[in-house]
Enzyme design. Structure first.
Site, PDB file in Angstrom:
ATOM      1  N   LYS A   1       0.933  -1.158  -0.029  1.00 59.76           N
ATOM      2  CA  LYS A   1       0.052   0.064   0.089  1.00 59.76           C
ATOM      3  C   LYS A   1       0.784   1.276   0.090  1.00 59.76           C
ATOM      4  O   LYS A   1       1.808   1.394   0.984  1.00 59.76           O
ATOM      5  CB  LYS A   1      -0.878  -0.045   1.061  1.00 59.76           C
TER       6      LYS A   1
ATOM      7  N   LYS B   1      -1.982  -1.327  -3.943  1.00 53.77           N
ATOM      8  CA  LYS B   1      -3.105  -0.258  -3.869  1.00 53.77           C
ATOM      9  C   LYS B   1      -2.218   0.927  -3.739  1.00 53.77           C
ATOM     10  O   LYS B   1      -1.413   1.206  -3.138  1.00 53.77           O
ATOM     11  CB  LYS B   1      -3.651  -0.386  -2.675  1.00 53.77           C
TER      12      LYS B   1
END
Ligand code: PBG
Length: 336
Positions: free
Chosen positions: A202, A256
């Site tokens: 992330k 992400k």
């Protein structure tokens, strides 16, 4: 890779592109609606459906409204949702204790949805930001995001979500050691079946603004998340995080944002050969949606093209706010 040696005109690659039948016969990747996880923003109350300004066509829904929508798309083959609670101001605090309250918005929504649709997969994020007056994913003290103290909270939050019936937990907080501690907690409390989809890669990204608007964490966030989310100049670091999370007990991993990070998806798939997911985040959604609304790109085909990009990069599934639009489109395609 073996190279096919024949030359033009013996070789005419256009032969395999000459009709839609032959194209679909040689198609390398396929996609169905069951590859998607639909992120949904839930809020308190009844009959509420408020548009999120920075995410056209995405709404904060009270649970009764969300249930109707879920029913509609579940019938069209959608098998998984990720719930994000828009926690009211009065439930936010510095100690974030609403995150593990057994009847908080996330838990109560999960119970209602699982009761109605037992076989639908419900995923919940594990992170403190929706509950935190500081807007950070961890506890904040003297301007610093605390790691080990946050882990205690995350374990409690994860257990309350598992207790409520969440099938998949998505630790999205990026604290060190979280997967191991959450997995240990789940084992100790007999939640052996709870799946962990770790947000392993992330990145500290500029593409999360719409989401922060939606859950109300943006306006209170002080500073940025660079001390825990990944630096976007790195890719080996993402592989190390995936390796760590797998050894600590993650079942699947997430990258992400999505489209700007396809190289990361592919490297993870090639290196670990595990289920990889991509999150096509709010900022990506808003860019595409705004271009679609201005007729700069065609709606469905442009969306599907992005979905196939994820499939080519090796993703098993995609979290996308476009899930309902894709479901509507695929059903019209089937009936023509
Ligand atoms: C919070 C969280 C974020 C998103 C999912 N979980 C935002 C953030 O890290 O600030 C972003 C999703 C999106 O932008 O669509 N832990």
């Amino acid at each position: 890779m073996k190279v096919v040696s024949s030359r033009f005109p013996i070789s005419r690659p256009r032969r395999l592109r000459s009709s839609s039948s032959i194209r679909s016969l040689v198609q390398e990747n396929t996609f169905s609606i069951s590859d998607l996880i639909w992120p949904i923003f839930v809020c308190e109350g009844t009959k509420k459906k408020e548009e999120i300004k920075s995410m056209p066509d995405v709404y904060r829904m009270s649970i009764d409204v969300a249930l109707e929508e879920i029913n509609k798309y579940h019938l069209l083959g959608l098998n998984a949702v990720a719930l994000f609670p828009c926690v009211s101001e009065s439930d936010k605090s510095a100690d974030c204790k609403n995150a593990w309250y057994h009847d908080n918005l996330a838990n109560k929504s999960t119970r209602v949805i699982k009761k109605e649709f037992p076989e639908l997969l419900v995923m919940l994020d594990v992170a403190l930001d929706p509950y935190n007056i500081h807007g950070h994913d961890g506890l904040v003290k003297n301007g610093r995001v605390l790691n080990d103290e946050t882990l205690e909270c995350l374990v409690r939050q994860a257990l309350s979500h598992a207790e409520a019936g969440a099938d998949i937990l998505g630790p999205s907080d990026m604290m060190d050691g979280r997967i191991g501690r959450i997995r240990q907690g789940l084992e100790e409390q007999n939640h052996q079946e709870t799946i962990i989809l770790s947000y392993s890669a992330k990145y500290a990204s500029s593409f999360y603004g719409g989401f922060r608007d939606a859950v109300g964490s943006g306006k209170v966030l002080q500073g940025n998340k660079k001390t825990y989310q990944l630096d976007f100049s790195n890719s080996n670091e993402a592989l190390r995080m995936v390796h760590r999370d797998l050894t600590e007990g993650a079942d699947m991993v997430m990258v992400k944002p999505g489209l700007p990070y396809l190289d990361i998806c592919q490297r993870i798939k090639d290196n670990f050969n595990i289920p990889v997911f991509a999150y096509q985040v709010s900022g990506e959604f808003s860019m595409l949606q705004n271009a679609i609304r201005k007729n700069l790109i065609p709606r469905e085909l442009a969306i599907l093209e992005t979905i196939f990009a994820f499939k080519r990069a090796g993703c098993s599934g995609i979290l996308t706010y476009f899930a309902p639009m894709i479901a509507d489109y695929l059903i019209t395609q089937e009936s023509t």
